[in-house]
Scaffold this motif. Sequence first.
Motif, mmCIF file in Angstrom:
data_model
loop_
_atom_site.group_PDB
_atom_site.id
_atom_site.type_symbol
_atom_site.label_atom_id
_atom_site.label_comp_id
_atom_site.label_asym_id
_atom_site.label_seq_id
_atom_site.Cartn_x
_atom_site.Cartn_y
_atom_site.Cartn_z
ATOM 1 N N THR A 113 88.239 -66.559 -73.572
ATOM 2 C CA THR A 113 87.191 -66.692 -74.592
ATOM 3 C C THR A 113 87.792 -66.616 -75.990
ATOM 4 O OG1 THR A 113 85.535 -65.732 -73.123
ATOM 5 C CG2 THR A 113 85.056 -65.667 -75.486
ATOM 6 N N ASN A 114 88.667 -65.635 -76.223
ATOM 7 C CA ASN A 114 89.272 -65.461 -77.550
ATOM 8 C C ASN A 114 90.156 -66.646 -77.936
ATOM 9 O OD1 ASN A 114 87.978 -63.009 -77.797
ATOM 10 N ND2 ASN A 114 89.757 -61.814 -77.177
ATOM 11 N N GLU A 134 88.445 -62.273 -71.115
ATOM 12 C CA GLU A 134 88.222 -62.152 -72.556
ATOM 13 C C GLU A 134 89.283 -62.893 -73.360
ATOM 14 O OE1 GLU A 134 90.204 -58.094 -71.482
ATOM 15 O OE2 GLU A 134 88.831 -59.491 -70.523
#
Length: 167
Positions: A131-132, A128
């Motif tokens: 992605t961030n 994550e």
Amino acid sequence: MTKSDGKPSFACYHTHMEEAVGSWQQEGRISLWRYRKAPKMYHGWHFTADQEGCASLIELFGILSSATSPTHRTISLTGPQEVEADRIFGNHDFRLDVPAKLRLANDLDESGSIGLAADAFVMPLRSEDITNFSDAVRDISVDHADFGVSFGSNDTIIKFWWWPKKR
């Protein structure tokens, strides 16, 4: 190498990923810094990149996110003073911590710790986080900036800024 079902074998995929990581080349300029003994609004790490740097990082994040084994790349950083990125808030006399390199890695077991190590800022990124970070860099590339994102299990906040104009 392919298996009898026509799909690539793991060994082939793994080799392809290693080649993708190994053949990735950094382009553009990327800056990371923090202000020493600064007021609260300046706290934490600050990040920006020019257009070429953003495109290059987005490509690297794609490679890191699809890798199935631990992998990393160490990239060179441009000192924020060279392009006046540290002057986003205006002139100041704060001293800066400016790592020479940024080591980005996929943190598959989510056990890594983000922080400064010698001359590099080390960022083992969970799925994550990749992605961030990629989304944040995309925002910078279209001049959407002035926001913070939390990374890693120790919630390291990085503030994202637009690249200084005319630099």
